[in-house]
Design a protein around this motif. Structure first.
Motif, PDB file in Angstrom:
ATOM      1  N   ILE A 137      19.457  12.687 -18.645  1.00  0.00           N
ATOM      2  CA  ILE A 137      18.385  11.906 -18.606  1.00  0.00           C
ATOM      3  C   ILE A 137      17.979  11.575 -17.243  1.00  0.00           C
ATOM      4  CG2 ILE A 137      18.015   9.375 -18.609  1.00  0.00           C
ATOM      5  CD1 ILE A 137      20.049   9.031 -20.752  1.00  0.00           C
ATOM      6  N   VAL A 157      21.046  18.408  -6.546  1.00  0.00           N
ATOM      7  CA  VAL A 157      21.802  17.065  -7.153  1.00  0.00           C
ATOM      8  C   VAL A 157      22.108  17.159  -8.379  1.00  0.00           C
ATOM      9  CG1 VAL A 157      21.545  14.793  -7.288  1.00  0.00           C
ATOM     10  CG2 VAL A 157      20.565  15.696  -5.223  1.00  0.00           C
ATOM     11  N   LYS A 180      25.095  18.886 -10.180  1.00  0.00           N
ATOM     12  CA  LYS A 180      26.381  18.394 -10.254  1.00  0.00           C
ATOM     13  C   LYS A 180      26.559  17.237 -11.361  1.00  0.00           C
ATOM     14  CE  LYS A 180      27.035  19.301  -5.535  1.00  0.00           C
ATOM     15  NZ  LYS A 180      25.443  19.868  -5.074  1.00  0.00           N
ATOM     16  N   LEU A 181      25.273  17.032 -12.061  1.00  0.00           N
ATOM     17  CA  LEU A 181      25.343  15.623 -13.019  1.00  0.00           C
ATOM     18  C   LEU A 181      25.494  16.039 -14.439  1.00  0.00           C
ATOM     19  CD1 LEU A 181      22.494  13.686 -11.279  1.00  0.00           C
ATOM     20  CD2 LEU A 181      25.033  13.260 -10.991  1.00  0.00           C
ATOM     21  N   ARG A 232      28.488  14.954 -16.466  1.00  0.00           N
ATOM     22  CA  ARG A 232      28.697  13.526 -16.168  1.00  0.00           C
ATOM     23  C   ARG A 232      28.023  12.565 -17.244  1.00  0.00           C
ATOM     24  NH1 ARG A 232      29.083  11.530 -11.104  1.00  0.00           N
ATOM     25  NH2 ARG A 232      30.301  12.930  -9.673  1.00  0.00           N
ATOM     26  N   HIS A 260      26.016   9.973 -19.167  1.00  0.00           N
ATOM     27  CA  HIS A 260      24.407   9.452 -19.088  1.00  0.00           C
ATOM     28  C   HIS A 260      24.296   8.548 -17.893  1.00  0.00           C
ATOM     29  CE1 HIS A 260      23.066  12.323 -21.924  1.00  0.00           C
ATOM     30  NE2 HIS A 260      23.278  11.541 -23.017  1.00  0.00           N
ATOM     31  N   LEU A 261      25.103   7.667 -17.875  1.00  0.00           N
ATOM     32  CA  LEU A 261      25.060   6.700 -17.164  1.00  0.00           C
ATOM     33  C   LEU A 261      24.889   6.915 -15.592  1.00  0.00           C
ATOM     34  CD1 LEU A 261      26.932   3.863 -18.763  1.00  0.00           C
ATOM     35  CD2 LEU A 261      24.550   3.938 -18.622  1.00  0.00           C
ATOM     36  N   ASP A 262      25.895   7.963 -15.072  1.00  0.00           N
ATOM     37  CA  ASP A 262      25.896   8.404 -13.827  1.00  0.00           C
ATOM     38  C   ASP A 262      24.537   8.931 -13.663  1.00  0.00           C
ATOM     39  OD1 ASP A 262      28.322   7.386 -13.357  1.00  0.00           O
ATOM     40  OD2 ASP A 262      29.323   9.524 -13.274  1.00  0.00           O
ATOM     41  N   VAL A 299      21.670   8.384 -14.842  1.00  0.00           N
ATOM     42  CA  VAL A 299      20.597   7.286 -14.692  1.00  0.00           C
ATOM     43  C   VAL A 299      20.596   6.734 -13.213  1.00  0.00           C
ATOM     44  CG1 VAL A 299      20.050   4.898 -15.375  1.00  0.00           C
ATOM     45  CG2 VAL A 299      20.436   6.507 -17.228  1.00  0.00           C
ATOM     46  N   LEU A 300      21.810   6.319 -12.551  1.00  0.00           N
ATOM     47  CA  LEU A 300      21.977   6.183 -11.325  1.00  0.00           C
ATOM     48  C   LEU A 300      21.563   7.176 -10.375  1.00  0.00           C
ATOM     49  CD1 LEU A 300      22.828   3.872  -9.515  1.00  0.00           C
ATOM     50  CD2 LEU A 300      25.220   4.644  -9.497  1.00  0.00           C
ATOM     51  N   ALA A 301      21.922   8.245 -10.531  1.00  0.00           N
ATOM     52  CA  ALA A 301      21.621   9.278  -9.605  1.00  0.00           C
ATOM     53  C   ALA A 301      20.057   9.717  -9.437  1.00  0.00           C
ATOM     54  CB  ALA A 301      22.430  10.575  -9.952  1.00  0.00           C
ATOM     55  N   TYR A 313      17.781   7.398 -10.526  1.00  0.00           N
ATOM     56  CA  TYR A 313      17.166   6.437  -9.969  1.00  0.00           C
ATOM     57  C   TYR A 313      17.109   6.651  -8.571  1.00  0.00           C
ATOM     58  CZ  TYR A 313      16.747   1.518  -8.475  1.00  0.00           C
ATOM     59  OH  TYR A 313      16.096   0.159  -7.915  1.00  0.00           O
ATOM     60  N   ALA A 314      18.230   6.807  -7.804  1.00  0.00           N
ATOM     61  CA  ALA A 314      18.608   6.913  -6.424  1.00  0.00           C
ATOM     62  C   ALA A 314      17.298   8.171  -5.871  1.00  0.00           C
ATOM     63  CB  ALA A 314      19.929   7.597  -6.066  1.00  0.00           C
ATOM     64  N   LEU A 315      17.100   9.191  -6.573  1.00  0.00           N
ATOM     65  CA  LEU A 315      16.204  10.133  -6.211  1.00  0.00           C
ATOM     66  C   LEU A 315      14.651   9.439  -6.190  1.00  0.00           C
ATOM     67  CD1 LEU A 315      17.302  13.201  -8.158  1.00  0.00           C
ATOM     68  CD2 LEU A 315      17.421  13.061  -5.829  1.00  0.00           C
TER      69      LEU A 315
END
Lengths: 380, 330, 306
Positions: C37, C84, C87-88, C91, C93-95, C97-99, C101-103
């Motif tokens: 995502i 980035v 590495k995901l 992981r 889906h929620l991780d 989303v957070l990563a 979003y940080a981007l």
């Protein structure tokens, strides 16, 4: 003789006291939008304000600035911090009506002054006016009223009018219609934040309108103008200054040439204060000032003028000093209405190209010494 | 004490922190930090609501801003009618007035949000995963655009409450008293969620997340379990919304926007999905970073992004997961 | 209302749909192939628009700008994937989303820092700046016709790429079975980077094309991102065909809704409340569409992965 001596002595003491009081410093908290959509407006307000502060060189005036990112809860949090922790005397800086509505009522209820350098929602001008709330820019309807009046005078009979579907948008169209004599050929409320106006432009084309009036602040207006030019529609375009001001004109491009827009300020208003302001702003920041910069500049000078005659800790005296508006506004004559909003001229400007830069020049005065219709609802 | 896991100790530490820090701020006469702590507590409560759906039920709702906003608007609308002494509406001759009593506002916020959640949940729970995320977003967006355009309560401009609502005659404008109210509510809700988690309902919900067929095979309909969890989750977030309105003395459609849904979800993920105190840690750190970075530089959003990215790359299972390790099934 | 106006609005809807397709094709590919995502997809749209505006500003050529937008967005995409996103994949889906979003925060903040907060200037190329007459019926923006053409060309190109080429075969294999394709000796890391960069380039292209019609500023990708998600969810995640159908539906419903709803209300209501209520309802038309489709077909119109 003795009585006179006592009176003189008393007078001297009192003036000594008041001189000492005048020295008490003023701390201003500026909450404005420095990041995200619409950040250029906040940056201009801040830069205009800080220019006046710098020019005054008054060590008693200090300013703290923080970014609200255009989020109401963040603006409230910063206001709480500035009031409770920084112990500011005056708040200012907010660009948007919805953020002003979030911050202003509770700030003035806590005894702080709020001087609005931009937003002027009708709620704060009418029933909810407050003795500590001053608007140094305009009431939200003003620029639209001016354009409605101008459109009538120019002989337009069938303007097509559009604005986003939110309170300021509704105020805009109501304001325009208030002063326009006649019927609009059509009106549309668009989605807030909308970027594609193909559907609306097609309707304008089909409507047989003789002119267009739109209020679409920020990126919405840039998009609308570009797409209107693309469509090949060549109707006269009118709007408030927001979509044709210095900060945004470059992005709109030549599509804006010839557009009439209403503003209480323009860089070619011929008075000493304004010419000095335009020059010093340009040399300080390397760009021409905008409407918002002029409002920030005036706000700071209003505060500075009040500091000369009153102490901010004496709220009533300071309020009177603010109300006197004893400063050289860059827009020329400026005074406050009963509801502490400006009474001022509103001009019509035309977008022109000058030395390769798009800018505005005044072509008419739409309304002279114009106040606002909400003053009668205000109990001040 | 020997039986306490690291996570238990962490939770106790957090409760103590939430008790001690505001007390210190009170002694130092720094009311702003109490206000900031109140904001953390309220947003944590919103996160606790979402965490029930997301962590236990695996229901990634991207529409919880709808419930947060509904709670806020219930508080705002009732208060504005009461302050203006206007009649709200009358049904069959029975007149309903506004109120400024939190003890009336809260139940109404819970009731309305529950009804809306039943409606949204009934339709949304037919989908799963990303589809569920998006359909909940769709419903929230409908409410958001409605609130922007609806003029009666201020539209985009929002609605001011001017003074805080009343609670048992206490002075709610005093920061520490309002903090106390919010803190007590957060603790009560955390207790409730903890009880729920360890109840039959909680086991069924977690089973529904892991394997629906098996749950259905033992005669428990997964749909009902999930809908119940979704509704309770919405009610908790709505309660937070009502408190948030009182904290700011203001509500606006911003509370209903997808950014708000996103932020509530960020609190949960940042702290640790499914961890009881995850949202408390997540909301706390998010607000602290936002506050301190915002004071330092106007480019604070950039640094906030870097911090969040670092957390997600290096702390699997959120911050609580980083400190307390993998989930122990007790 | 005339038939000509209706035709013009249909073209407008089609043009909006093609823009949405460019945005959602990459999003749905990345989700379908890598199971990711990617909230940062809207940021790549912004990167494309900025690259185009800057290069067009320096060289005076919109076409060079357009090329720059493809290159810049693809490079930004590849960089982000390697740095980035890689590495995901394993992981939750929620991780992701957070990563991602940080981007968004990092890219928006960085762009604001580098280029300031004032909107940039970008105009359509001279050759497409005047409207053309269609069938002697109406004048229509040639630039909008150009966008429609680009959208259709990209759709055909993607179809060919996925159905007929080696890369496409690997992408299809990657969608159905990740271990299998690795076992076949395909360098899966390079494949993923390639797919991500391709999606990014399409988003960048959309940003550049639309930047000429809209305002180029920080945060311009946010609202487009949500629309792109709406499109891929309606179409069925992972399916390019679904994204195309979804884009057509959303584009047409949104445009026709904005146009027809106020009309319909005006038949029964006074003009200003008709404008207001019609406007409010058309704002949510696409969300109503999405909700209804998902209620009827919980996995979108074309379920790609079973």
């Amino acid at each position: 003789m003795k009585k006179l001596a006592i009176a003189v002595a008393l007078g001297l003491t009192m003036s000594a006291v008041s001189l000492q009081l005048l020295a008490s410093p003023v701390k201003v908290g500026m909450i404005t939008t420095l990041t995200g959509g619409g950040a250029s407006l906040g940056i201009d307000i801040r830069d205009g304000f800080m220019l006046a502060v710098k020019q005054a060189g008054n060590a008693d005036l200090s300013v703290v600035v923080e970014d609200d990112a255009r989020k109401p809860p963040l603006a409230v949090q910063i206001a709480d911090k500035m009031i409770q922790r920084e112990k500011v005397d005056i708040l200012t800086g907010i660009v948007w009506s919805n953020l002003a509505m979030a911050v202003v009522p509770s700030a003035v209820a806590q005894g702080k002054f709020y001087l609005s350098p931009n937003a002027g929602p009708s709620a704060l001008a009418g029933k909810r006016c407050h003795k500590n709330y001053f608007n140094v820019a305009w009431q939200n309807d003003n620029l639209h009223e001016a354009m409605g009046s101008y459109a009538s005078n120019e002989g337009f009979t069938k303007p097509y009018i559009l604005a986003p579907n939110y309170p300021a948008g509704k105020d805009a169209l109501v304001g325009f219609k208030r002063m326009f004599k006649g019927e609009a050929s059509g009106e549309i409320y668009t989605k807030l934040g909308q970027k594609d106006y193909a559907a609306e432009i097609a309707q304008i084309r089909a409507s047989g309108a003789d002119s267009i009036y739109f209020f679409l602040p920020g990126g919405m207006g840039i998009s609308f103008m570009k797409q209107l030019t693309q469509s090949g529609i060549k109707l006269p375009v009118m709007g408030p200054a927001f979509s044709f001001d210095q900060g945004i004109l470059k992005a709109v491009g030549k599509a804006a040439l010839g557009v009439k827009n209403s503003s209480q300020w323009s860089k070619d208003i011929d008075n000493v204060a304004n010419q000095a302001f335009v020059k010093s702003f340009n040399s300080e920041y390397g760009r021409l000032p905008s409407l918002y910069a002029s409002q920030g500049f005036d706000t700071a000078n209003l505060i500075l003028s009040a500091m000369k005659t009153a102490d901010v800790k004496d709220a009533d005296a300071f309020r009177t000093a603010l109300l006197a508006a004893n400063f050289d506004s860059v827009r020329g004559d400026f005074k406050f209405n009963a509801n502490q909003h400006p009474i001022q001229n509103i001009y019509v400007r035309e977008v022109i190209e000058e030395n390769g830069i798009l800018t505005n020049k005044i072509v008419a005065t739409a309304l002279e010494n114009h106040g606002n219709v909400y003053a009668s609802e205000c109990s001040l | 004490m020997a039986n306490l896991t690291i996570e238990h100790k962490l939770n106790i530490f957090l409760v103590l922190l939430l008790l001690v820090l505001p007390a210190i701020a009170l002694i130092l006469d720094e009311p702003f930090y109490i206000t900031l702590a109140t904001k953390v507590v309220i947003l944590a409560l919103a996160g606790v609501g979402l965490n029930l759906a997301l962590g236990l039920g695996g229901l990634g709702s991207f529409g919880h801003a709808a419930f947060f906003g509904i709670g806020g608007y219930i508080a705002g609308i009732l208060a504005s009618h009461s302050l203006n002494a206007e009649l709200m509406f009358s049904v069959l001759g029975v007149e309903f007035d506004g109120t400024t009593n939190m003890l009336l506002i809260w139940p109404l916020a819970l009731l309305v949000s529950a009804l809306v959640a039943v409606f949204i949940g009934y339709f949304s729970l037919r989908t799963k995963g990303v589809y569920f995320i998006m359909i909940t977003l769709a419903f929230a967006q409908m409410i958001y655009y409605f609130a922007i355009a609806w003029p009666a309560y201020g539209g985009e401009d929002g609605l001011s409450i001017y003074v805080r609502n009343q609670f048992l005659g206490l002075n709610t404008l005093d920061p520490i008293i309002f903090y106390g109210i919010c803190f007590s509510l957060l603790m009560s809700v955390l207790l409730l969620v903890w009880r729920l988690k360890n109840s039959h309902f909680g086991s069924a919900l977690q089973a529904a997340r892991q394997n629906e067929q098996r749950l259905a095979a033992v005669g428990i309909p997964p749909f009902g379990i999930k809908l119940t969890a979704f509704v309770i989750s919405a009610m908790i977030t709505a309660l937070a919304g009502a408190l948030f309105a009182d904290l700011n003395r203001f509500v606006s459609p911003d509370m209903l926007s997808w950014h708000t849904s996103g932020e509530i979800m960020i609190f949960v993920i940042l702290g640790g999905v499914g961890r009881l105190f995850g949202p408390v840690v997540g909301a706390g750190l998010f607000i602290l970073f936002e506050y301190f970075l915002g004071g330092l530089t106007e480019h604070w959003a950039l640094f906030l992004g870097i911090v969040l990215l670092a957390v997600v790359l290096f702390a699997r299972g959120g911050l609580v997961g980083l400190i307390a390790g993998e989930v122990k099934h007790d | 209302m005339t038939a000509i106006l209706l035709l013009e609005q249909l073209l407008n809807g089609l043009q909006f749909a093609m823009m949405l397709f460019l945005m959602s094709a990459g999003l749905t590919l990345v989700f379908g192939v890598m199971g990711l995502i990617n909230l940062a997809h809207g940021v790549l749209y912004m990167v494309g628009a900025f690259a185009c505006a800057i290069i067009a500003g320096l060289t005076g050529s919109f076409w060079l700008g357009l090329l720059a937008s493809l290159v810049a967005a693809a490079m930004a995409g590849a960089l982000v994937e390697v740095g980035v996103i890689r590495k995901l994949y394993r992981r939750d889906h929620l991780d992701q989303v957070l990563a991602t979003y940080a981007l968004i925060l990092i890219f928006s903040g960085g762009t604001r820092w580098l280029f300031g907060a004032f909107p940039l200037y970008l105009d359509v190329p001279q050759i497409l700046s005047t409207p053309v007459n269609l069938f002697g019926l109406l004048d229509y923006s040639s630039y909008r016709l150009f966008i429609i053409a680009v959208g259709i060309a990209v759709a055909l190109g993607l179809y060919f790429l996925i159905a007929r080429t080696r890369l496409g075969m690997r992408i299809r294999a990657g969608k159905s079975d990740r271990e299998m394709i690795a076992a076949l000796g395909v360098d899966i890391r390079t494949l993923y980077t390639l797919v991500f960069a391709l999606g990014a380039a399409l988003a960048g292209l959309a940003g550049a094309l639309l930047g000429a019609l809209q305002s180029v500023e920080v945060g311009m990708g946010d609202s487009v991102l949500i629309l792109a998600f709406v499109v891929i969810v309606i179409g069925g995640i992972g399916s390019i065909k679904g994204a195309f159908i979804g884009a057509l539906l959303v584009g047409l419903v949104d445009t026709m809704g904005r146009f027809l709803l106020p009309y319909l209300f005006a038949l029964v209501l006074p003009p200003d409340s008709a404008a207001s209520i019609g406007g409010a309802l058309s704002s949510v038309a696409i969300y109503i569409l999405m909700a209804v489709i998902l209620i009827v077909k919980p996995k979108g119109l074309i379920a790609a992965n079973g």
